[in-house]
Design a protein around this motif. Structure first.
Motif, PDB file in Angstrom:
ATOM      1  N   TRP A  56      13.653  -2.105 -10.717  1.00 24.92           N
ATOM      2  CA  TRP A  56      13.017  -2.289  -9.412  1.00 24.92           C
ATOM      3  C   TRP A  56      13.272  -1.050  -8.567  1.00 24.92           C
ATOM      4  CZ3 TRP A  56       9.672  -6.036  -9.033  1.00 24.92           C
ATOM      5  CH2 TRP A  56       9.803  -7.132  -9.875  1.00 24.92           C
ATOM      6  N   LEU A  57      12.196  -0.448  -8.095  1.00 23.74           N
ATOM      7  CA  LEU A  57      12.293   0.776  -7.311  1.00 23.74           C
ATOM      8  C   LEU A  57      12.063   0.494  -5.836  1.00 23.74           C
ATOM      9  CD1 LEU A  57      10.084   3.036  -9.614  1.00 23.74           C
ATOM     10  CD2 LEU A  57      12.576   2.915  -9.583  1.00 23.74           C
ATOM     11  N   THR A  58      12.805   1.193  -4.994  1.00 23.19           N
ATOM     12  CA  THR A  58      12.546   1.156  -3.555  1.00 23.19           C
ATOM     13  C   THR A  58      11.398   2.122  -3.272  1.00 23.19           C
ATOM     14  OG1 THR A  58      14.055   2.974  -3.109  1.00 23.19           O
ATOM     15  CG2 THR A  58      14.992   0.741  -3.062  1.00 23.19           C
ATOM     16  N   ILE A  59      10.898   2.106  -2.054  1.00 18.13           N
ATOM     17  CA  ILE A  59       9.811   3.018  -1.690  1.00 18.13           C
ATOM     18  C   ILE A  59      10.282   4.466  -1.817  1.00 18.13           C
ATOM     19  CG2 ILE A  59      10.223   3.119   0.796  1.00 18.13           C
ATOM     20  CD1 ILE A  59       6.745   2.611  -0.591  1.00 18.13           C
ATOM     21  N   GLU A  60      11.520   4.710  -1.482  1.00 18.00           N
ATOM     22  CA  GLU A  60      12.097   6.058  -1.584  1.00 18.00           C
ATOM     23  C   GLU A  60      12.157   6.513  -3.048  1.00 18.00           C
ATOM     24  OE1 GLU A  60      13.532   9.572  -0.213  1.00 18.00           O
ATOM     25  OE2 GLU A  60      13.081   7.897   1.100  1.00 18.00           O
ATOM     26  N   GLU A  61      12.640   5.626  -3.921  1.00 25.34           N
ATOM     27  CA  GLU A  61      12.719   5.956  -5.342  1.00 25.34           C
ATOM     28  C   GLU A  61      11.322   6.140  -5.941  1.00 25.34           C
ATOM     29  OE1 GLU A  61      16.867   3.567  -6.382  1.00 25.34           O
ATOM     30  OE2 GLU A  61      14.958   2.488  -6.339  1.00 25.34           O
ATOM     31  N   LEU A  62      10.385   5.293  -5.533  1.00 29.38           N
ATOM     32  CA  LEU A  62       9.015   5.397  -6.029  1.00 29.38           C
ATOM     33  C   LEU A  62       8.379   6.714  -5.580  1.00 29.38           C
ATOM     34  CD1 LEU A  62       6.741   4.003  -7.607  1.00 29.38           C
ATOM     35  CD2 LEU A  62       5.988   3.021  -5.436  1.00 29.38           C
ATOM     36  N   SER A  63       8.685   7.113  -4.370  1.00 27.56           N
ATOM     37  CA  SER A  63       8.170   8.371  -3.843  1.00 27.56           C
ATOM     38  C   SER A  63       8.622   9.544  -4.720  1.00 27.56           C
ATOM     39  CB  SER A  63       8.663   8.563  -2.405  1.00 27.56           C
ATOM     40  OG  SER A  63       8.294   9.822  -1.916  1.00 27.56           O
ATOM     41  N   MET A  68       4.935  11.440  -4.554  1.00 27.43           N
ATOM     42  CA  MET A  68       3.997  11.160  -3.466  1.00 27.43           C
ATOM     43  C   MET A  68       4.791  10.858  -2.206  1.00 27.43           C
ATOM     44  SD  MET A  68       1.255   8.661  -5.376  1.00 27.43           S
ATOM     45  CE  MET A  68       0.222   8.476  -3.938  1.00 27.43           C
ATOM     46  N   SER A  69       4.159  11.008  -1.061  1.00 25.70           N
ATOM     47  CA  SER A  69       4.858  10.750   0.195  1.00 25.70           C
ATOM     48  C   SER A  69       5.078   9.247   0.393  1.00 25.70           C
ATOM     49  CB  SER A  69       4.070  11.312   1.381  1.00 25.70           C
ATOM     50  OG  SER A  69       2.918  10.532   1.612  1.00 25.70           O
ATOM     51  N   ARG A  70       6.134   8.928   1.097  1.00 17.13           N
ATOM     52  CA  ARG A  70       6.432   7.519   1.387  1.00 17.13           C
ATOM     53  C   ARG A  70       5.339   6.896   2.243  1.00 17.13           C
ATOM     54  NH1 ARG A  70      11.953   7.388   4.116  1.00 17.13           N
ATOM     55  NH2 ARG A  70      11.147   9.338   4.894  1.00 17.13           N
ATOM     56  N   LYS A  72       2.136   7.566   2.390  1.00 16.06           N
ATOM     57  CA  LYS A  72       0.957   7.264   1.575  1.00 16.06           C
ATOM     58  C   LYS A  72       1.211   6.029   0.711  1.00 16.06           C
ATOM     59  CE  LYS A  72      -3.072   7.922  -0.281  1.00 16.06           C
ATOM     60  NZ  LYS A  72      -4.257   7.523   0.459  1.00 16.06           N
ATOM     61  N   LEU A  73       2.406   5.930   0.130  1.00 14.11           N
ATOM     62  CA  LEU A  73       2.746   4.768  -0.700  1.00 14.11           C
ATOM     63  C   LEU A  73       2.773   3.482   0.128  1.00 14.11           C
ATOM     64  CD1 LEU A  73       5.492   6.337  -2.993  1.00 14.11           C
ATOM     65  CD2 LEU A  73       3.152   5.712  -3.641  1.00 14.11           C
ATOM     66  N   TYR A  74       3.312   3.556   1.365  1.00 13.75           N
ATOM     67  CA  TYR A  74       3.291   2.390   2.258  1.00 13.75           C
ATOM     68  C   TYR A  74       1.859   1.939   2.513  1.00 13.75           C
ATOM     69  CZ  TYR A  74       8.215   2.177   3.746  1.00 13.75           C
ATOM     70  OH  TYR A  74       9.572   2.012   3.796  1.00 13.75           O
ATOM     71  N   GLN A  75       1.000   2.892   2.835  1.00 18.86           N
ATOM     72  CA  GLN A  75      -0.408   2.565   3.107  1.00 18.86           C
ATOM     73  C   GLN A  75      -1.044   1.884   1.900  1.00 18.86           C
ATOM     74  OE1 GLN A  75      -2.343   6.226   4.095  1.00 18.86           O
ATOM     75  NE2 GLN A  75      -1.294   6.457   6.075  1.00 18.86           N
ATOM     76  N   MET A  76      -0.850   2.464   0.735  1.00 16.05           N
ATOM     77  CA  MET A  76      -1.446   1.910  -0.485  1.00 16.05           C
ATOM     78  C   MET A  76      -0.908   0.517  -0.785  1.00 16.05           C
ATOM     79  SD  MET A  76      -1.469   5.328  -2.860  1.00 16.05           S
ATOM     80  CE  MET A  76      -2.298   4.559  -4.254  1.00 16.05           C
TER      81      MET A  76
END
Length: 119
Positions: A56-63, A68-70, A72-76
């Protein structure tokens, strides 16, 4: 039952053993260090075997993972364009689902390419 037996039963077999082992190891730092290093190594193996690392990845780890920027990932994620789950106020992303999603995105022809082919 003697008085000593009652004391042994009150502290429990494990408690008495640990007390004796502690005293014995106190004057044997080399053995103590060796035993502790074995225990720590086995403990790390058990934790690693128990759960897959970084499932399980956090938004920071996924970024970092997708480069990709955090924001942009939040928006998506909020638009449902990215597979993820919101738990309370935090997002979590299953690495396997992200990998499958990326593979799907990479194999699908883009709209621009399709439009250019028909022109």
């Amino acid at each position: 039952m003697s008085e000593g037996d009652g004391e042994f039963q009150r502290t429990g077999l494990g408690g008495k053993f640990m007390e004796v082992a502690e005293i014995w190891l106190e004057n044997r730092p080399g053995i103590r260090y060796f035993l502790l290093s074995c225990f720590i190594t086995e403990f790390r193996k058990a934790v690693t075997d128990m759960e897959p690392q970084d499932k399980w990845l956090t938004i920071e780890e996924l970024s970092g993972y997708l480069k990709m920027s955090r924001s942009k990932l939040y928006q998506m994620a909020q638009k449902g364009e990215l597979p993820g789950s919101k738990i309370g106020t935090q997002w979590r992303f299953d690495r396997d689902r992200i990998d499958a999603w990326m593979n799907e995105k990479m194999s699908a022809p883009s709209k621009r390419k399709t439009g250019a082919q028909h022109a």
